[in-house]
Design an enzyme around this catalytic site. Structure first.
Site, short mmCIF file in Angstrom:
data_model
loop_
_atom_site.label_atom_id
_atom_site.label_comp_id
_atom_site.label_asym_id
_atom_site.label_seq_id
_atom_site.Cartn_x
_atom_site.Cartn_y
_atom_site.Cartn_z
N CYS A 134 41.80 36.69 30.86
CA CYS A 134 41.65 37.03 32.27
C CYS A 134 42.59 38.17 32.66
CB CYS A 134 41.93 35.81 33.14
SG CYS A 134 41.86 36.16 34.90
N CYS A 137 44.19 37.91 36.12
CA CYS A 137 45.27 36.91 36.22
C CYS A 137 46.54 37.44 35.54
CB CYS A 137 44.90 35.61 35.52
SG CYS A 137 43.22 35.05 35.77
N ASP A 138 46.41 38.07 34.39
CA ASP A 138 47.58 38.35 33.56
C ASP A 138 47.88 39.83 33.35
OD1 ASP A 138 47.86 35.61 33.14
OD2 ASP A 138 46.40 35.64 31.51
#
Ligand code: NAP
Length: 308
Positions: A134, A137-138
């Protein structure tokens, strides 16, 4: 034991749309959100192909609007995942988070799909410390660094474009000499100077040390030569698998785990159980097709309950 008229498992576009329709039919739907509230849309950036948003819309905003709409119309949204079920007779019996038991007169399975992993050495070892599925997200952790995205579908292109905005260089590792992605997404990739596509490249190993990932070993499919591309982050975008395991003892699936519905309907092999969204969609897997199938599932659930 609590008895629910329409229980919806999953909180993506399919689950929320089913809830909107079921709520407006006075069926008091209850959603169990699953582990990822909002589903895969929360891991995307701008959604440009959902009708009604001429400038595009942030995926998280889109799905959060669906949640609010479902709630306003009378859906109860609960945090929890269906961990087991008995669909052999009605009311169906379902267990939430391995502890709470509920009964349901009808069930809509809208549990979506989860990112696949490759199963190569280093991948699980560095999951969370250099390996991610992701980018939104990261990606932040890899600012001004070099990263690799594995895969050549729409997800991979989206991740690569997103990462190219914050990382120094993004390698796209593609196992064939062409991408599976739509022409629109391929065009976006081509427009970014800091994305380099490595064609015919098979990912072999995620390489690293105690500090985390420092490379991805790839094999040139044509020459057989191996080399390690130095990167500090590896983002996987090699497709998804349907989240149907919990229901599979009762519900027919294909060999990949996609729920098989009766021809041109959201009905499954168990009367009163319906499937919507990516968990039953081998072909399209779009937010709009998921939403549409959630609508169909709720209409069928209503018809089923009225016939009881
Ligand atoms: P996908 O279309 O199935 O693409 C998966 C990619 O990973 C393919 O390039 C595939 O290569 C590659 N791959 C699979 N296994 C691999 C392996 N073992 N090693 C190396 N590469 C591997 O999956 P997706 O990109 O997640 O898209 C899923 C669906 O969601 C699609 O229908 C897509 O259109 C949709 N989607 C749409 C949007 C959008 O419209 N904005 C955004 C995201 C996703 P091969 O091509 O060689 O099989």
């Amino acid at each position: 034991m609590e008895r629910i008229r329409v229980l919806i498992a999953g909180s993506g576009p399919a689950g929320y749309t089913a809830a909107i329709y079921a709520a407006r039919a006075n069926l008091s739907p209850v959603i169990y959100s699953g582990m990822e509230l909002g589903g895969q849309l929360t891991t995307t950036t701008v959604v440009e192909n959902f009708p009604g948003f001429p400038e595009g819309v942030d995926g998280t905003v889109l799905v959060d609007n669906m949640r609010r709409q479902a709630e306003r119309l009378g859906t109860e949204i609960r945090t929890g995942t269906i961990t087991s079920c008995d669909l052999s007779s009605r009311p169906f019996k379902l267990t939430v988070d391995s502890s709470v038991e509920v009964e349901a007169d009808s069930l809509i399975i809208a549990t979506g799909a989860s990112a696949k992993y490759l199963g190569i050495p280093g991948e699980q070892e560095f999951r969370g410390s250099g390996v991610s599925a992701c980018a939104t997200c990261d990606g932040f952790f890899y600012r001004k660094q070099d990263v690799a995205v594995i895969g050549g579908g729409d997800t991979a292109c989206e991740e690569a474009v997103y990462l190219s905005g914050m990382c120094k260089k993004v390698y796209m590792i593609i196992r064939r000499d062409q991408m599976r992605a739509s022409k629109a997404m391929q065009g976006k990739v081509a427009s970014r100077e800091n994305i380099e596509v490595l064609w015919n490249s098979l990912p072999k190993e995620v390489v690293g040390d105690l500090k985390g990932v420092n490379g991805i070993k790839i094999e040139d499919k044509i020459t057989g030569a191996e080399r390690t591309v130095p990167v500090s982050g590896v983002f996987l975008a090699v497709g998804h698998h349907p989240n149907s395991e919990v229901f599979a003892p009762w519900i027919k699936t294909d060999k990949e785990g996609y729920i098989q519905t009766l021809s041109d309907s959201p009905k499954t092999n168990v009367e009163g159980v319906f499937a919507a969204g990516d968990v039953a969609d081998v072909h399209y897997k779009q937010a709009i097709t998921a939403a549409a199938s959630g609508c169909r599932a709720a209409i069928e659930a209503d018809r089923f309950l009225q016939g009881q």
